[in-house]
Write an enzyme that holds these catalytic residues in place. Structure first.
Site, mmCIF file in Angstrom:
data_model
loop_
_atom_site.group_PDB
_atom_site.id
_atom_site.type_symbol
_atom_site.label_atom_id
_atom_site.label_comp_id
_atom_site.label_asym_id
_atom_site.label_seq_id
_atom_site.Cartn_x
_atom_site.Cartn_y
_atom_site.Cartn_z
ATOM 1 N N SER A 139 0.836 -1.187 0.000
ATOM 2 C CA SER A 139 0.000 0.000 0.000
ATOM 3 C C SER A 139 0.877 1.245 0.000
ATOM 4 C CB SER A 139 -0.910 0.029 1.235
ATOM 5 O OG SER A 139 -1.567 1.285 1.370
ATOM 6 N N TYR A 152 -1.348 -0.111 10.618
ATOM 7 C CA TYR A 152 -1.582 -0.556 9.241
ATOM 8 C C TYR A 152 -0.434 -0.087 8.349
ATOM 9 C CZ TYR A 152 -3.481 -0.761 4.524
ATOM 10 O OH TYR A 152 -3.655 -1.002 3.181
ATOM 11 N N LYS A 156 2.307 -2.525 6.155
ATOM 12 C CA LYS A 156 2.541 -2.449 4.715
ATOM 13 C C LYS A 156 3.987 -2.062 4.408
ATOM 14 C CE LYS A 156 -1.509 -3.712 3.264
ATOM 15 N NZ LYS A 156 -1.696 -4.971 2.496
#
Length: 248
Positions: A139, A152, A156
């Site tokens: 991401s 998060y 990633k």
């Protein structure tokens, strides 16, 4: 037919970016195991895509489930040429110290441990056949982090670093490892990234993307097809931003 006679596993393949990748792979001649916790969605997509698609229920954070997924691919297709680690999750936007331990553990199990587990069972098969392609769906959050999505973002970033490490180690075995870094898109996770799906919040997110739109499943399918095809035979360790300029 850039993936003719290639067999791929696409995790999280029943919806969102995974669905886009599965559709593109089948359209380009590939045979695809659509692995997802949402078995109803995976089966419906497999029926739509025809004989070159099969569905399998899989929890990528669970070793027994991953082992079953790999066995299902081998039983259906006899080999595995491509692995797409697409399944992922996030936590709701929050100050980093307020994210629960349960949510932290889930994010790292699904986004990171899954890459370890799939490698554990699929890399030996690829080594034995002397070739393979692995694609990790990371991401832009791992390249240019957004506030309030800290853990998060970190997961990633881990995927991007793991991609490069895997690429260096596996290159002598004929196995290429790359990643794609999409910006937010019309997927089931979009609402969780934003916290709330309102016109105002969408406008705020879109304002950070120079091209002025979200990533689409088709965008990811096209990028994944190139990186997993023989056209990219000299490309490994690349973390490609497919983000409309978000990380510039």
């Amino acid at each position: 037919m850039r993936l003719e006679n290639k067999v791929a596993i696409v995790t999280g393949g029943a919806s969102g970016f995974g669905e886009g990748i599965a559709r593109k792979f089948v359209a380009e001649g590939g045979r695809v195991l659509i692995a997802d916790l949402n078995i109803d969605g995976a089966e419906a997509l497999a029926v739509e895509l025809g004989a070159n698609a099969q569905a399998c229920k899989a929890n990528v954070a669970d070793e027994q489930s991953v082992r079953f997924m790999v066995s299902a691919a081998m039983d259906h297709f006899g080999r595995i040429d491509i692995l797409v680690n697409n399944a992922g999750t996030t936590h709701m936007p929050a100050p980093m110290e307020e994210v629960s331990e349960e949510d932290f553990d889930k994010v790292f199990a699904v986004n990171c441990k899954s890459v370890y587990l799939t490698a554990k069972y699929i890399v030996p098969l690829m080594k034995a056949q002397g070739r393979g392609a692995i694609l990790n769906v990371a991401s832009t959050a791992g390249v240019s982090p957004r506030p309030r999505l800290n853990w998060y973002n970190a997961s990633k970033g881990w995927m991007n670093n793991a991609t490069k490490g895997m690429a260096v180690e596996l290159a002598p075995n004929g196995i290429r490892v790359n990643a794609i870094n999409p910006v937010a898109g019309e997927t089931p996770l979009l609402k969780m990234f934003m916290g709330e799906d309102t016109p105002e919040m969408r406008a705020k997110f879109l304002s950070t993307i120079p091209m002025g739109r979200f990533s689409t499943p088709e965008d990811m399918g096209n990028a994944a097809c190139y990186l997993c095809s023989d056209e990219a035979s000299m490309v490994t360790g690349v973390c490609m931003e497919v983000d409309g300029g978000r990380c510039i």
